[in-house]
Design a protein around this motif. Structure first.
Motif, PDB file in Angstrom:
ATOM      1  N   ARG A  30       1.463 -11.272  -4.341  1.00 32.34           N
ATOM      2  CA  ARG A  30       2.284 -10.128  -3.932  1.00 32.34           C
ATOM      3  C   ARG A  30       1.569  -8.891  -4.264  1.00 32.34           C
ATOM      4  N   ARG A  31       0.790  -8.657  -5.187  1.00 28.17           N
ATOM      5  CA  ARG A  31      -0.057  -7.436  -5.462  1.00 28.17           C
ATOM      6  C   ARG A  31      -1.027  -7.155  -4.218  1.00 28.17           C
ATOM      7  N   ILE A  32      -1.632  -8.255  -3.855  1.00 31.07           N
ATOM      8  CA  ILE A  32      -2.764  -8.144  -3.191  1.00 31.07           C
ATOM      9  C   ILE A  32      -2.164  -7.823  -1.592  1.00 31.07           C
ATOM     10  N   GLU A  33      -0.889  -8.510  -1.183  1.00 33.81           N
ATOM     11  CA  GLU A  33      -0.172  -8.171  -0.070  1.00 33.81           C
ATOM     12  C   GLU A  33       0.201  -6.579   0.005  1.00 33.81           C
ATOM     13  N   ILE A  34       0.750  -6.277  -0.989  1.00 30.46           N
ATOM     14  CA  ILE A  34       1.328  -4.940  -1.129  1.00 30.46           C
ATOM     15  C   ILE A  34       0.204  -3.961  -0.993  1.00 30.46           C
ATOM     16  N   ILE A  35      -1.130  -3.978  -1.554  1.00 30.22           N
ATOM     17  CA  ILE A  35      -2.155  -3.571  -1.399  1.00 30.22           C
ATOM     18  C   ILE A  35      -2.762  -3.298   0.102  1.00 30.22           C
ATOM     19  N   GLN A  46       9.083  -0.276   3.918  1.00 24.56           N
ATOM     20  CA  GLN A  46       8.519  -1.404   4.825  1.00 24.56           C
ATOM     21  C   GLN A  46       7.917  -2.519   4.114  1.00 24.56           C
ATOM     22  N   ILE A  47       7.396  -2.220   3.052  1.00 22.79           N
ATOM     23  CA  ILE A  47       6.524  -3.256   2.352  1.00 22.79           C
ATOM     24  C   ILE A  47       7.586  -4.089   1.389  1.00 22.79           C
ATOM     25  N   CYS A  48       8.535  -3.313   0.875  1.00 19.56           N
ATOM     26  CA  CYS A  48       9.794  -3.710  -0.014  1.00 19.56           C
ATOM     27  C   CYS A  48      10.536  -4.766   0.849  1.00 19.56           C
ATOM     28  N   GLU A  49      10.773  -4.411   2.268  1.00 18.99           N
ATOM     29  CA  GLU A  49      11.630  -5.278   3.019  1.00 18.99           C
ATOM     30  C   GLU A  49      10.820  -6.557   3.393  1.00 18.99           C
ATOM     31  N   ARG A  50       9.714  -6.343   3.933  1.00 23.15           N
ATOM     32  CA  ARG A  50       8.808  -7.345   4.079  1.00 23.15           C
ATOM     33  C   ARG A  50       8.524  -8.444   2.981  1.00 23.15           C
ATOM     34  N   LEU A  51       8.251  -8.062   1.752  1.00 18.66           N
ATOM     35  CA  LEU A  51       7.832  -8.734   0.758  1.00 18.66           C
ATOM     36  C   LEU A  51       9.036  -9.097  -0.379  1.00 18.66           C
ATOM     37  N   GLY A  52      10.099  -8.423  -0.150  1.00 17.81           N
ATOM     38  CA  GLY A  52      11.185  -8.609  -0.945  1.00 17.81           C
ATOM     39  C   GLY A  52      10.909  -8.312  -2.437  1.00 17.81           C
ATOM     40  N   SER A  54      10.404  -4.993  -5.593  1.00 15.83           N
ATOM     41  CA  SER A  54      11.209  -3.698  -6.209  1.00 15.83           C
ATOM     42  C   SER A  54      10.390  -2.540  -5.483  1.00 15.83           C
ATOM     43  N   GLN A  55      10.943  -1.371  -5.408  1.00 19.71           N
ATOM     44  CA  GLN A  55      10.409  -0.231  -5.089  1.00 19.71           C
ATOM     45  C   GLN A  55       9.196   0.288  -6.405  1.00 19.71           C
ATOM     46  N   GLU A  56       9.536  -0.024  -7.560  1.00 20.47           N
ATOM     47  CA  GLU A  56       8.498   0.274  -8.498  1.00 20.47           C
ATOM     48  C   GLU A  56       7.336  -0.580  -8.349  1.00 20.47           C
ATOM     49  N   THR A  57       7.443  -1.669  -8.026  1.00 21.97           N
ATOM     50  CA  THR A  57       6.126  -2.594  -7.995  1.00 21.97           C
ATOM     51  C   THR A  57       5.325  -2.137  -6.441  1.00 21.97           C
ATOM     52  N   ALA A  58       6.127  -1.840  -5.637  1.00 23.51           N
ATOM     53  CA  ALA A  58       5.292  -1.569  -4.653  1.00 23.51           C
ATOM     54  C   ALA A  58       4.831  -0.129  -4.697  1.00 23.51           C
ATOM     55  N   ARG A  59       5.315   0.944  -5.239  1.00 20.04           N
ATOM     56  CA  ARG A  59       4.831   2.155  -5.553  1.00 20.04           C
ATOM     57  C   ARG A  59       3.548   1.721  -6.475  1.00 20.04           C
TER      58      ARG A  59
END
Length: 186
Positions: A30-35, A46-52, A54-59
């Motif tokens: 998930r970390r790699i996919e967010i990056i 968009q990233i949060c919706e796609r990967l499910g 949290s906002q904090e993790t994505a941010r």
């Protein structure tokens, strides 16, 4: 395939894509996919919706990509710290039932804090002194001094040169300390 990269170099992008092909824990994947998604220009929402996620993790991982820190995706440990295991508990019990002096310390009794420090150094598992005391209590042990031990220590620490015996009553009274009950007039 070659989309405009916002943050990553070609090498970084290829390395991250290659890492996705390996057997990774889901959290690392998930970390790699967010990056990668952030690098393609997708928003945090968009990233949060796609990967499910949290906002904090994505941010956090978007910021890592933006600041050129994408290569640190595997540096931060996952989950809770290591928990105590059977080896840890056995060693704790062994230490608690021996004097710290046997292990090179100058003090006579363990404290939760010293047990924690010693075990962290020896086994690499850091546990708070409060948790050490809870574990000891569960094992029926304690770092506190028991009454019997305290009494024994005070008996042993008495000065052997001072003795107190029962005083024997004098056979004859000593009148050197008599009181004068002379009657005075009012």
């Amino acid at each position: 395939m070659d989309k405009q990269s916002l943050y990553l170099t070609v090498f970084q992008r290829k390395l991250l894509l290659k890492s996705l092909e390996t057997d990774l824990r889901p959290e690392y994947r998930r970390r790699i996919e967010i990056i990668l998604l952030a690098d393609e220009g997708q928003s945090q929402t968009q990233i949060c919706e796609r990967l499910g996620c949290s906002q904090e993790t994505a941010r956090h991982w978007i910021t890592m990509a933006q600041t050129g820190q994408a290569h640190h995706w595997s540096d931060r440990p996952l989950g809770r710290p290591k928990a105590v295991n059977e080896q840890y508990l056995a060693r704790l019990q062994e230490l608690a039932s021996h004097s710290p002096r046997e292990y090179g310390y100058s003090f006579e009794r363990w404290t939760g804090q010293w047990l924690s420090k010693h075990l962290a150094k020896e086994l690499g598992i850091k546990v708070s002194s409060c948790h050490i005391n809870r574990l000891l209590k569960e094992m029926g042990l304690s770092t506190r001094q028991t009454r019997k031990t305290a009494e024994k220590e005070t008996d042993n620490t008495k000065n052997p040169r001072i003795t107190i015996n029962n005083l024997l009553p004098n056979a004859e009274p000593d009148f050197r300390w008599s009181f004068n009950f002379a009657k005075t007039s009012n």
